[in-house]
Structures are given as C-alpha cells and as structure tokens.
Design an enzyme around this catalytic site. Structure first.
Site, mmCIF file in Angstrom:
data_model
loop_
_atom_site.group_PDB
_atom_site.id
_atom_site.type_symbol
_atom_site.label_atom_id
_atom_site.label_comp_id
_atom_site.label_asym_id
_atom_site.label_seq_id
_atom_site.Cartn_x
_atom_site.Cartn_y
_atom_site.Cartn_z
ATOM 1 N N ARG A 107 0.831 -1.212 0.000
ATOM 2 C CA ARG A 107 0.000 0.000 0.000
ATOM 3 C C ARG A 107 0.859 1.253 0.000
ATOM 4 N NH1 ARG A 107 -4.800 1.052 4.300
ATOM 5 N NH2 ARG A 107 -3.089 1.317 5.788
ATOM 6 N N SER A 108 0.557 2.125 -0.933
ATOM 7 C CA SER A 108 1.241 3.418 -0.994
ATOM 8 C C SER A 108 0.275 4.485 -0.470
ATOM 9 C CB SER A 108 1.688 3.659 -2.435
ATOM 10 O OG SER A 108 2.121 4.961 -2.626
ATOM 11 N N CYS A 173 -5.402 14.676 -7.524
ATOM 12 C CA CYS A 173 -5.724 14.553 -6.104
ATOM 13 C C CYS A 173 -4.439 14.401 -5.304
ATOM 14 C CB CYS A 173 -6.630 13.347 -5.916
ATOM 15 S SG CYS A 173 -6.895 12.933 -4.204
ATOM 16 N N TYR A 473 -9.248 1.842 -17.804
ATOM 17 C CA TYR A 473 -7.978 2.356 -17.268
ATOM 18 C C TYR A 473 -7.650 1.584 -15.992
ATOM 19 C CZ TYR A 473 -4.914 5.948 -15.090
ATOM 20 O OH TYR A 473 -3.889 6.629 -14.474
ATOM 21 N N TYR A 476 -8.196 2.811 -12.591
ATOM 22 C CA TYR A 476 -9.584 2.850 -12.124
ATOM 23 C C TYR A 476 -10.081 1.409 -12.076
ATOM 24 C CZ TYR A 476 -9.396 7.878 -13.243
ATOM 25 O OH TYR A 476 -9.072 9.218 -13.301
HETATM 26 C C1 LIG Z 1 -9.721 10.644 -5.040
HETATM 27 C C2 LIG Z 1 -8.958 10.000 -6.159
HETATM 28 C C3 LIG Z 1 -8.441 10.789 -7.175
HETATM 29 C C4 LIG Z 1 -7.711 10.212 -8.225
HETATM 30 N N1 LIG Z 1 -7.212 11.013 -9.222
HETATM 31 C C5 LIG Z 1 -6.499 10.456 -10.227
HETATM 32 C C6 LIG Z 1 -5.948 11.257 -11.267
HETATM 33 O O1 LIG Z 1 -6.108 12.477 -11.271
HETATM 34 N N2 LIG Z 1 -5.251 10.649 -12.256
HETATM 35 C C7 LIG Z 1 -5.052 9.296 -12.260
HETATM 36 O O2 LIG Z 1 -4.375 8.802 -13.170
HETATM 37 N N3 LIG Z 1 -5.564 8.518 -11.296
HETATM 38 C C8 LIG Z 1 -6.277 9.061 -10.283
HETATM 39 N N4 LIG Z 1 -6.787 8.260 -9.313
HETATM 40 C C9 LIG Z 1 -6.543 6.813 -9.374
HETATM 41 C C10 LIG Z 1 -5.205 6.488 -8.761
HETATM 42 O O3 LIG Z 1 -4.170 6.834 -9.658
HETATM 43 C C11 LIG Z 1 -5.133 4.981 -8.504
HETATM 44 O O4 LIG Z 1 -6.146 4.608 -7.604
HETATM 45 C C12 LIG Z 1 -3.762 4.591 -7.959
HETATM 46 O O5 LIG Z 1 -3.550 3.218 -8.155
HETATM 47 C C13 LIG Z 1 -3.662 4.941 -6.503
HETATM 48 O O6 LIG Z 1 -2.368 4.787 -6.028
HETATM 49 P P1 LIG Z 1 -2.160 4.696 -4.440
HETATM 50 O O7 LIG Z 1 -0.743 4.414 -4.223
HETATM 51 O O8 LIG Z 1 -2.798 5.887 -3.805
HETATM 52 O O9 LIG Z 1 -3.085 3.489 -4.150
HETATM 53 P P2 LIG Z 1 -2.850 2.057 -3.368
HETATM 54 O O10 LIG Z 1 -4.228 1.629 -2.996
HETATM 55 O O11 LIG Z 1 -1.852 2.174 -2.295
HETATM 56 O O12 LIG Z 1 -2.258 1.146 -4.528
HETATM 57 C C14 LIG Z 1 -2.964 0.867 -5.712
HETATM 58 C C15 LIG Z 1 -2.450 -0.435 -6.318
HETATM 59 O O13 LIG Z 1 -1.046 -0.354 -6.578
HETATM 60 C C16 LIG Z 1 -0.323 -1.309 -5.804
HETATM 61 N N5 LIG Z 1 0.876 -0.651 -5.282
HETATM 62 C C17 LIG Z 1 0.921 0.475 -4.553
HETATM 63 N N6 LIG Z 1 2.187 0.813 -4.272
HETATM 64 C C18 LIG Z 1 2.966 -0.130 -4.821
HETATM 65 C C19 LIG Z 1 4.385 -0.339 -4.861
HETATM 66 N N7 LIG Z 1 5.213 0.513 -4.282
HETATM 67 N N8 LIG Z 1 4.849 -1.437 -5.509
HETATM 68 C C20 LIG Z 1 3.997 -2.302 -6.104
HETATM 69 N N9 LIG Z 1 2.654 -2.152 -6.102
HETATM 70 C C21 LIG Z 1 2.141 -1.082 -5.465
HETATM 71 C C22 LIG Z 1 -1.284 -1.710 -4.696
HETATM 72 O O14 LIG Z 1 -0.996 -2.991 -4.177
HETATM 73 C C23 LIG Z 1 -2.616 -1.637 -5.409
HETATM 74 O O15 LIG Z 1 -2.802 -2.789 -6.194
HETATM 75 C C24 LIG Z 1 -7.519 8.812 -8.259
HETATM 76 C C25 LIG Z 1 -8.047 8.026 -7.236
HETATM 77 C C26 LIG Z 1 -8.768 8.601 -6.195
HETATM 78 C C27 LIG Z 1 -9.341 7.725 -5.115
#
Ligand SMILES: Cc1cc2nc3c(=O)[nH]c(=O)nc-3n(C[C@H](O)[C@H](O)[C@H](O)COP(=O)(O)OP(=O)(O)OC[C@H]3O[C@@H](n4cnc5c(N)ncnc54)[C@H](O)[C@@H]3O)c2cc1C
Ligand SMILES: *[C@@H]1O[C@H](CO)[C@@H](O)[C@H](O)[C@H]1NC(C)=O
Ligand SMILES: *[C@@H]1O[C@H](CO)[C@@H](O)[C@H](O)[C@H]1NC(C)=O
Ligand SMILES: *[C@@H]1O[C@H](CO)[C@@H](O)[C@H](O)[C@H]1NC(C)=O
Ligand SMILES: *[C@@H]1O[C@H](CO)[C@@H](O)[C@H](O)[C@H]1NC(C)=O
Ligand SMILES: *[C@@H]1O[C@H](CO)[C@@H](O)[C@H](O)[C@H]1NC(C)=O
Ligand SMILES: *[C@@H]1O[C@H](CO)[C@@H](O)[C@H](O)[C@H]1NC(C)=O
Ligand SMILES: *[C@@H]1O[C@H](CO)[C@@H](O)[C@H](O)[C@H]1NC(C)=O
Ligand SMILES: *[C@@H]1O[C@H](CO)[C@@H](O)[C@H](O)[C@H]1NC(C)=O
Length: 538
Positions: A107-108, A173, A473, A476
């Site tokens: 989780r990131s 975000c 995508y 998403y």
């Molecule tokens: C409010 C909101 C706004 C958003 N806005 C945008 C936007 O403007 N543009 C866009 O492109 N997307 C957007 N997103 C989507 C976002 O890019 C994805 O949900 C992204 O995967 C989130 O990354 P995270 O690290 O926060 O999520 P996490 O839930 O931590 O990770 C998402 C996935 O990636 C995996 N992962 C995380 N970190 C690693 C790592 N270091 N190594 C290997 N795997 C890993 C996790 O296991 C999980 O499968 C938005 C989402 C939300 C909820």
C-alpha cells in the site's frame, strides 16, 4: 476441476470446523519470529510491526483507506501491518511472508478503487509504505528520486520549494500515492503536453519475489517496461521512482466555468468533443458533470457541466485562443486567474489557489465518501441524443452525488506508441470518461442501489464508447470486468479484463510476469497471471 473442487471443499470444511485459529495465529507468529530473526535491530523491527493486538492497528489500517466501503467489520483484515523504514526490511518481509504461506498487499496512498492494497480473501500482510516517502530533487539534472510511499501532493510541494519552473505531470488529487499511481500510468492536467506520469520515469528500484533489489539496469527493460503502467502489484514491490521533471512557465492560467442544461450544457459538451482533443498541447480543458441545487423558491437538482482548464501560458494568449476555438463557452477574462504551476495543483485538488501550499503535504483527503467507479474511452463524438438519454438516468435519485470526469486526449498522448508502455490508450482516443457515484449512507442496501445505478449507466453507454474491447484504465480498477469468472487467475479468464486495460500489451505483461514471478506470489483479484503451462513445469 471436479477433484479440485472436492479437495477444496473438504479442506475448507477442515479449516472451518476443526482448526480455525491455530493456522491463523501460527502463520502470524511464525512470520513475526522470522522477521525478528532476520533483523539485526530487534527494536527497530518491533517499532514497525502492528498486529490486531496493538492499540494502533486499526488506526494505521484505516488511515489510508480511501473508500469507506472497505472499512466495515466484514472487510477481511490483515494479520500484520508492517511500515518499513528501510528497503532491507521489505526484503525480509517478502522472505518471511513466502515462508509462512501469507500473501502481501503493498500500500502506498491507499486510493485503490477496489481496496486491493489493503484487503484480501486469504491471510495476508500489508506492507504500508507510509514511512518510505523521501523525495530528493536534483535541480541541475532536472530529475528527482521519489520513494513510493510519498503522495503526489508531497511531490508537488517539494518540487515547488526548489523551483518555480520545474514540475511533474501527474494526477490531480494530492493524497494519491506515487506507488500505485505511477505503476498504473497516472495522468493529470498536463497530460496533453507531457503525457502520463509513467512516461516520465527514467529509473526505478524494485524488489522481486526472491527479495532481490534491482535498479533499471539490473532489472532489465522488460520489467522496467511492465511496472510503468502494468500495475505494480503483479510484479513485486517498487520502492522508488526516478522521474524526469518538466519545464513550465513561471505563470500559468486556470479557469473554471459552469453551465447547466438550461444554459445549453448539452450543446457545449457536444462541441467540446470536437474542440478539446485538438487544442494546442499547452491547453487542457477538462469537463466535470454533476448535479447541483437550483437556487430560488423551489429547490431542485439540476445537471451542470463545469469546464476546468489549465493553460501553460498567460491569460493574454489564452483569451484569443478560446475566442478562436471555443467561442460558445463564453470564457471572460474575469473567469481566469494567473497563478504558479504549484497553485494550479491546489486548484485541481479542489483547494482554493490561495490556500497555503502546506495542505499539499497532508495525507487527509478533503472528502471520504462511499463510491463506485468505472472508466470508458470515447473514440467517436457522442451525438446529442446520446446525452439526452443519459440525462434520464441522471434524473434518478441515486445519481444525486454522481460525477463524470472527462479528460481530453490528443497532443502528446497522440505521439506515443501503443506499445511504448503497458498503458495502450494513446492515439484514436478523443477522451477518457471516469464514471463515479458517491453516497453517504452505510450498509448493503445503499451500496447496492448506487452500484446498480452505475452498472445501468455503463450499460446504457455501450453503443457510444470504445468497442472490441470496451477499454478501461487500470488505475480505475473495476472488479465488475470479468465478474462471471470462476477462476480469475488463469490466463483465459484474466484476458477478459486484461485486454480492456492493456489491449495488445497484455501478452507481453504475461510473459514478463511468467519470467519474474512464475509461481504467482504477487497477486490480487486482477493481477497479471503467469502462463499456466510454464508455471506447472516449474
Ligand atoms: C480521489 C482520487 C483521485 C484520483 N485522481 C487520479 C488522477 O487524477 N489521475 C489518475 O491517473 N488517477 C487518479 N486516481 C486513481 C489512482 O491513480 C489509482 O487509484 C492509484 O492506483 C492509486 O495509487 P495509491 O498508491 O494511492 O493506491 P494504493 O491503494 O496504495 O495502490 C494501488 C495499487 O497499486 C499497488 N501498489 C501500490 N504501491 C505499490 C508499490 N510501491 N509497488 C507495487 N505495487 C504497489 C497496490 O498494491 C494496489 O494494487 C484517483 C483516485 C482517487 C481515489
Ligand atoms: C535500533 O533501532 C532503534 C529504533 O530506530 C534505534 O533507536 C537504535 O539506536 C537502533 N540500534 C542499533 C544498534 O542500531
Ligand atoms: C505491537 O505489539 C507487539 C506485541 O505486543 C510489540 O512487540 C510491538 O512493539 C507492537 N508494535 C508497535 C508498533 O508498537
Ligand atoms: C495477541 O494477544 C493474545 C491474547 O492477548 C496472545 O495470545 C497473542 O500471543 C498475542 N499476539 C502477539 C503477536 O503478540
Ligand atoms: C513513521 O516514522 C515516524 C518517525 O520516524 C514515527 O513517529 C511514526 O510512528 C511512523 N509511522 C508509522 C505509521 O510507522
Ligand atoms: C442557448 O442556445 C440558444 C440557441 O443556440 C441561444 O439562443 C441561447 O442564447 C443560448 N443560451 C445561453 C444561456 O447561452
Ligand atoms: C442540496 O440540497 C439538499 C437538500 O435538498 C442538501 O442536503 C444538500 O446539501 C444541497 N447540496 C448542496 C451542494 O448545496
Ligand atoms: C447525504 O446526502 C444527502 C443527499 O445529497 C444529503 O441530503 C444529506 O445531508 C447527506 N448526509 C450526510 C450525513 O452527509
Ligand atoms: C473473481 O472475481 C470476482 C469479482 O471480484 C470474485 O467475486 C470472485 O470471488 C473471484 N474468483 C476468484 C477465484 O478469485
């Protein structure tokens, strides 16, 4: 197949009725002692390990849950959460989870739409990267190393403290994590000029299933390709990205103008489809559609389109361009504001542009509502009557807090080949739709009503969006895609959603997965499967 099912049934029976807890806590305790044995500093390890016994276990778990649908007690919880402060601890965690038959969820920022970074049906450990979030900017080289626990807002803030004319093209975000975001592609207000976040990655640090650490050169171009848009969770743990910063003017211009259906919004969004993907790269005009309250005596909900823009230049150049390309929108000088690039990130993060820049570093989101989302790509303009039909669905009460975000393509996105990275949605796409429905009541009933509304809306749009496959995508992520599959991990079943996210790149992702993680240790409900035949032989 038959035999497998019977074996599974008998095994499940045994587990449930004969030995429920021992297997649970045994693996947990063995995992913890394994970690402790491997670490040369026991104090350090015990400071970063949380089991349900620790008083802060729940608050750590929930602090990065960005969809409260997955905070309910019925959501399966991890046996252990570890918050590493060194890469070497991740190597140990990988080793000890494998040894004890546990799964890893990395989780990131925790923004995964289906909660896959912190929930699983099998016994699992969360690697929470919250304390691996160092950012080092090299102004001379115009690059930065970003550890994957950092958020986009922390990155934007850190860059802005060093330069007013360097920037990074990623999402809007600020609480989104760079770990998930960049490994799934990642786009934002500068995608028409600079492409995706993943298009601007030049090196990475990666830990594989054997706990080995690689950089770009040692991991090789196949893995380096796969983790830039193929989703990180299928391959291993990415601990840091080296990114190329981009040059922006000292002053940029933003605007936001809204029009309701009664103010010809349907005609305007129809025209927008022809205009927005063909504007110069310096100009992005995105659209958000939502319901708002009318003011006045009888209050009711009405549909409104908001046009939100970033122009990489001054207002004096923007106005004539809009007058020439999109006069119907009627943007006036007083609708526009000249700001610095980092202030524009506040604006796209839904903060006032005058807000203190420090809010960018907060991991607490502005809102935290229940939601379900889906994505679509549009390749031919949708006719006005297509929208008229959509508004009938939007008239329903379930849509009161629905939202559609349209991100225009074209520009730089048109220049990058479909196979350059796993993310395949490049030329031929006019724009991407993010469908969102929010609600604020807990419980299954509310959840079902709103998700059902979203599915009907998605079904309605079928004739108007990309086909064969109906593309999606991966950032998403949507577990509805391929929902009828009994076995989501086999190649055949996985291609049901894999082709939608990755089109022709899916096969190369499968080959990389087979090479780097043949036994499918790193997996989730929609991770890339290794080729079964290869896997069986090994
Ligand atoms: C409010 C909101 C706004 C958003 N806005 C945008 C936007 O403007 N543009 C866009 O492109 N997307 C957007 N997103 C989507 C976002 O890019 C994805 O949900 C992204 O995967 C989130 O990354 P995270 O690290 O926060 O999520 P996490 O839930 O931590 O990770 C998402 C996935 O990636 C995996 N992962 C995380 N970190 C690693 C790592 N270091 N190594 C290997 N795997 C890993 C996790 O296991 C999980 O499968 C938005 C989402 C939300 C909820
Ligand atoms: C072990 O880690 C703790 C906590 O970070 C630290 O205070 C201590 O100095 C470390 N001990 C050694 C021997 O490095
Ligand atoms: C969690 O509890 C265990 C066992 O009581 C303890 O060893 C560990 O230090 C605690 N973790 C934290 C982060 O406090
Ligand atoms: C958690 O608490 C229970 C009972 O209080 C105890 O039996 C168990 O050993 C503890 N687990 C850990 C990992 O400390
Ligand atoms: C992160 O590290 C800081 C100190 O380095 C510590 O106070 C904090 O508890 C850690 N957070 C987590 C979630 O481990
Ligand atoms: C809507 O469009 C009509 C005809 O195209 C035009 O006459 C009218 O002024 C427009 N209304 C607004 C609010 O722009
Ligand atoms: C719209 O009106 C409803 C009540 O009819 C109210 O609950 C809601 O907060 C209002 N929304 C906005 C954005 O003002
Ligand atoms: C939930 O949403 C409804 C409809 O928009 C609104 O009227 C109500 O005030 C909201 N309730 C809470 C607790 O936010
Ligand atoms: C496949 O995915 C669906 C949708 O999430 C899920 O209900 C089902 O349990 C999954 N099957 C397996 C075998 O993981």
């Amino acid at each position: 197949m038959e035999t497998t099912n019977i074996t599974t049934l008998v095994f499940t029976f045994l587990v449930i009725f004969l030995c429920p807890w021992p297997s649970y806590s045994d693996s947990q305790e063995d995992f913890l002692s394994c970690l402790s044995v491997r670490s040369d500093n026991k104090t350090l390890i015990s400071n970063i390990v949380y089991t349900p016994n620790n008083s802060s276990y729940l608050s750590i778990l929930q602090s990065s849950i960005r969809n409260p649908r997955f905070t309910s007690p019925s959501t399966p919880r991890p046996q252990v959460i570890v918050t590493p402060v060194h890469e070497s601890q991740i190597q140990d965690i990988v080793h000890c989870t494998r040894l004890n038959g546990l799964q890893i969820r990395t989780r990131s920022g925790g923004h995964d739409y289906e909660g896959l970074s912190y929930r699983s049906q099998v016994s699992f450990v969360i690697i929470d990267l919250i304390n691996l979030s160092e950012i080092t900017v090299d102004i001379e080289q115009e690059t930065a190393w970003v550890q994957t626990g950092a958020t986009l807002g922390q990155l934007y803030y850190t860059i802005s403290q060093r330069s007013r004319t360097l920037a990074f093209p990623a999402g809007g975000c600020p609480t989104v994590g760079v770990g998930g975001h960049i490994s799934g592609g990642g786009y934002g207000s500068m995608l028409r000029k600079f492409g995706l976040a993943a298009d601007n990655v030049i090196d990475a640090r990666f830990i594989d299933v054997n706990g080995r650490i690689f950089d770009r050169r040692s991991m090789g171009e196949d893995i380096f390709w796969a983790i830039r848009g193929g989703g990180g969770a299928s391959f291993g743990v990415i601990t840091a990205w080296k990114i190329r910063l981009v040059r922006v003017p000292e002053t940029v211009t933003i605007f936001s103008v809204s029009r309701t259906l009664e103010q010809n919004a349907t005609k305007l969004i129809h025209k927008w489809q022809y205009v927005a993907p063909n504007l110069p790269k310096d100009l992005l005009i995105a659209v958000t559609i939502r319901k708002v309250n009318t003011s006045g005596a009888e209050e009711r909900k009405i549909i409104q389109a908001t046009f939100i823009s970033l122009f990489l230049g001054r207002v004096d150049s923007l106005l004539p361009l809009l007058e020439q390309r999109f006069p119907e929108l009627g943007v006036r000088r007083e609708d526009c504001r000249e700001v610095s690039w980092v202030q524009s990130t506040l604006f796209f993060g839904n903060y006032p542009p005058d807000e203190s820049l420090e809010v960018l570093t907060s991991r607490v989101p502005l809102t935290n509502l229940y939601f379900k989302a889906k994505s679509d790509y549009v390749q031919e303009p949708i006719p006005e009557q297509g929208f008229e039909g959509l508004w009938k669905l939007w008239a329903e009460e379930e849509a009161d807090m629905a939202e559609m975000n349209w991100a225009p393509y074209g520009g730089r996105m048109r220049e990058i080949s479909e196979s350059a990275l796993p993310f395949p949605h490049r030329a031929n796409n006019l724009y991407k739709i993010l469908h969102l429905v929010y609600w604020n009541q807990s419980g299954e009933a509310a959840s079902e009503r709103h998700i059902n509304w979203m599915r009907r809306t998605y079904a309605y749009l079928t004739p108007y969006v990309s086909k064969f496959p109906r593309a999606a995508y991966v950032n998403y992520i949507d577990l509805d895609l391929g929902v009828n599959n009994q076995d989501n991990t086999s190649y055949a079943q996985a291609s049901a959603w894999g082709i939608r996210y990755f089109r022709n790149n899916f096969n190369r992702l499968v080959r990389v997965k087979t090479m780097v993680d043949p036994n499918n240790f790193f997996r989730n409900e929609q991770s890339i499967p290794p080729l079964y035949s290869w896997w069986k032989k090994n």
